[in-house]
Design a protein around this motif. Structure first.
Motif, mmCIF file in Angstrom:
data_model
loop_
_atom_site.group_PDB
_atom_site.id
_atom_site.type_symbol
_atom_site.label_atom_id
_atom_site.label_comp_id
_atom_site.label_asym_id
_atom_site.label_seq_id
_atom_site.Cartn_x
_atom_site.Cartn_y
_atom_site.Cartn_z
ATOM 1 N N LEU A 117 -4.102 10.845 -15.000
ATOM 2 C CA LEU A 117 -4.802 9.563 -14.562
ATOM 3 C C LEU A 117 -3.752 8.403 -14.295
ATOM 4 N N MET A 118 -2.645 8.801 -13.964
ATOM 5 C CA MET A 118 -1.642 7.958 -13.521
ATOM 6 C C MET A 118 -1.515 8.093 -11.835
ATOM 7 N N THR A 119 -2.388 7.671 -11.114
ATOM 8 C CA THR A 119 -2.268 8.122 -9.593
ATOM 9 C C THR A 119 -2.870 6.830 -8.826
ATOM 10 N N GLY A 120 -2.821 6.960 -7.644
ATOM 11 C CA GLY A 120 -3.150 5.996 -6.791
ATOM 12 C C GLY A 120 -3.100 6.303 -5.498
ATOM 13 N N VAL A 121 -3.216 5.391 -4.236
ATOM 14 C CA VAL A 121 -2.753 5.812 -2.878
ATOM 15 C C VAL A 121 -1.679 5.104 -2.246
ATOM 16 N N LYS A 122 -1.021 5.854 -1.733
ATOM 17 C CA LYS A 122 0.433 5.415 -1.136
ATOM 18 C C LYS A 122 -0.036 4.629 0.348
ATOM 19 N N CYS A 123 0.345 3.411 0.233
ATOM 20 C CA CYS A 123 -0.224 2.774 1.276
ATOM 21 C C CYS A 123 0.932 2.571 2.442
ATOM 22 N N ALA A 124 0.577 2.503 3.793
ATOM 23 C CA ALA A 124 1.598 2.513 4.842
ATOM 24 C C ALA A 124 2.275 1.300 4.750
ATOM 25 N N LEU B 79 1.999 -7.047 -6.992
ATOM 26 C CA LEU B 79 2.165 -8.661 -6.677
ATOM 27 C C LEU B 79 3.655 -8.700 -6.082
ATOM 28 N N ASN B 80 4.723 -8.570 -6.976
ATOM 29 C CA ASN B 80 5.959 -9.001 -6.454
ATOM 30 C C ASN B 80 6.930 -7.815 -6.391
ATOM 31 N N GLU B 81 6.379 -6.729 -6.482
ATOM 32 C CA GLU B 81 7.434 -5.651 -6.521
ATOM 33 C C GLU B 81 8.095 -5.335 -4.978
ATOM 34 N N ALA B 82 7.518 -5.901 -4.258
ATOM 35 C CA ALA B 82 8.006 -5.678 -2.911
ATOM 36 C C ALA B 82 8.372 -4.190 -2.438
ATOM 37 N N ALA B 83 7.392 -3.308 -2.622
ATOM 38 C CA ALA B 83 7.378 -2.019 -2.278
ATOM 39 C C ALA B 83 7.236 -1.867 -1.002
ATOM 40 N N ALA B 84 7.591 -1.019 -0.092
ATOM 41 C CA ALA B 84 7.505 -1.088 1.250
ATOM 42 C C ALA B 84 6.192 -0.190 1.623
ATOM 43 N N HIS B 85 6.207 0.762 0.692
ATOM 44 C CA HIS B 85 4.764 1.665 0.752
ATOM 45 C C HIS B 85 4.137 1.550 -0.590
#
Ligand SMILES: Cc1ncc(COP(=O)(O)O)c(C=O)c1O
Length: 439
Positions: free
Chosen positions: A344-351, A374-380
């Motif tokens: 249950l550690m899942t999610g959708v990786k956004c463009a 919030l502030n992780e600055a993930a590109a995707h």
């Protein structure tokens, strides 16, 4: 509900300006009550909680059995003086021990995950003062504190541990070659999450954790597994490292440890470190942590996981959730790049972050909370779906159906609008205050 009036103005003024901005943009209301998988806000609106505070409320909110244990202990002896011990700590050890990898022999308390990192860095300085190199995974997360010992006016305390190990080498998560390369120089310790969390959810390739163990063994380096997010069933196992048969030297636990009913963290240590820990000039853990009330919450949480067969349920629900997420996101490859995860550690990786924000706002309108970055600055960024382990198929279906309709809406918006949302997300803290108040 009148106590909530002006809450965000006060948040802005006294606590956290950037959080207040986010609340205003997303029209977020305050949580007033929560039970099981449901959260009720200040206006009485009901939400399905698939965020669970990034995994803290692993067993749902206000689980009756845990609340009863906490209440009973609070009425008996909630807190004990710093430095003393209490039978509740032993009860917690007894409950945890069957789930740990073999030969783990020490339980050292803290209040937060960051404190676990701090304690460990102190231990490393003491154990190998000549080794500066700490290897960590790119995008890993082990807390945000900054060197309290360095500013300690009582220099005796800081002198006991020397300088903190400073040379941090970041390697791409799951990449065997880079990890090998990082060990070309003597390494004091390697910190890894057995499944990389946050908005970067990544499952490592088979054998990666064992390889980490082998590399540490060749150099007598410490292997630290941070299972603050993965443990207690979130990733479908009680402990990821136990299931993979890899024993770390130090294991971090927190979040689900008390079912979200008390703030507590701990470092569990391998017996091979007993002498080193005993030789520390000061206690390895925080003498004020591991209070009876928190330990009893931990014991009750572990009992609930066992009695409600939640690990098995998390595996089955996790497989079903990912299957549904994969199906509803498949028509939108330009928006959703992947559905990573385990259990249950899942999610959708956004463009891009703008997509994450649009999905989040759309799902919020459907009364569903998700875990966003919030502030992780993930590109995707991975928009996280972290329901309680007791989530039902009906709840998963409701969330997957809602996501299908929100995705259809987002995909129908003109491309320039999606680009604008991405630009807006990146600059979200940079606008004048009056604009957030209008939002
Ligand atoms: C894997 C991991 N390690 C450490 C931490 C830091 O814990 P804390 O926020 O309690 O300091 C977190 C927090 O989210 C985490 O997810």
């Amino acid at each position: 509900m009148s106590g909530y009036t002006g809450l965000y103005d006060q948040c802005d003024q006294y606590w956290n300006t950037s959080a207040a901005k986010i609340y205003r943009i997303s029209h977020k209301t305050a949580e007033a009550e929560a039970h099981g998988a449901e959260v009720v806000d200040e206006n009485g609106r009901r939400f399905l909680d698939f965020a669970c505070s990034y995994g803290v409320f692993l067993l749902g909110h206000t689980h009756k059995q845990i609340v009863a244990a906490v209440t009973e202990q609070t009425l008996t002896l909630a807190m004990r003086p710093a430095g003393t011990r209490h039978p509740s700590a032993i009860a917690l050890w007894n409950a945890l021990q069957p789930w740990l990898p073999p030969s783990m022999s020490g339980l050292h308390f803290a209040h937060t995950g960051s404190e676990c990192s701090e304690m460990t860095l102190r231990l490393i300085s003491h154990r190998s003062p000549d080794r500066r190199r700490i290897v960590v995974a790119e995008n890993g997360y082990h807390g945000k504190t900054l060197a309290a010992l360095d500013i300690m006016g009582q220099s005796g305390h800081s002198a006991l541990f020397g300088a903190s190990p400073a040379e941090v080498v970041r390697v791409p998560y799951g990449d065997a070659e880079s990890l090998n390369y990082a060990f070309q120089e003597p390494v004091a310790a390697l910190f890894l999450e057995p499944v990389l969390g946050g908005p970067f959810i990544t499952v490592p390739p088979a054998g990666y954790l064992q390889m980490a163990r082998d590399l540490c063994d060749t150099q007598d380096s410490l292997l630290v597994f941070d299972e603050i997010q993965t443990a207690f069933g979130r990733a479908g196992e009680m402990m990821e490292c136990t299931t993979q048969g890899v024993s770390p030297d130090l294991l971090f636990l927190s979040k689900g440890l008390t079912g979200g009913c008390a703030a507590m963290a701990c470092v569990v240590s391998h017996e091979r470190l007993s002498e080193t820990i005993a030789s520390l000039p000061e206690e390895f853990g925080n003498p004020r942590a591991g209070q009876p009330v928190a330990c009893e919450a931990g014991v009750a949480a572990i009992r609930v996981i066992e009695e409600e067969n939640l690990i098995q349920r998390a595996r089955e629900s996790g497989a079903y959730l990912r299957e549904r997420l994969l199906a509803v996101t498949a028509p939108y490859p330009e928006i959703i790049l992947d559905v990573p995860g385990k259990g249950l550690m899942t999610g959708v990786k956004c463009a891009h972050p703008g997509i994450e924000l649009m999905l989040l706002m759309g799902m919020d309108k459907q009364n569903i909370h998700l875990g966003y970055s919030l502030n992780e600055a993930a590109a995707h960024p991975v928009l996280r779906f972290y329901p309680p382990l007791s989530v039902t198929r009906e709840q998963i279906d409701r969330v997957a159906d809602a996501l299908a309709s929100v995705l259809a809406e987002v995909a129908a918006r003109p491309a320039f609008m999606r680009r604008f949302m991405n630009w807006f997300t990146k600059h979200k803290y940079g606008f004048p205050d009056w604009l957030y108040k209008l939002a």
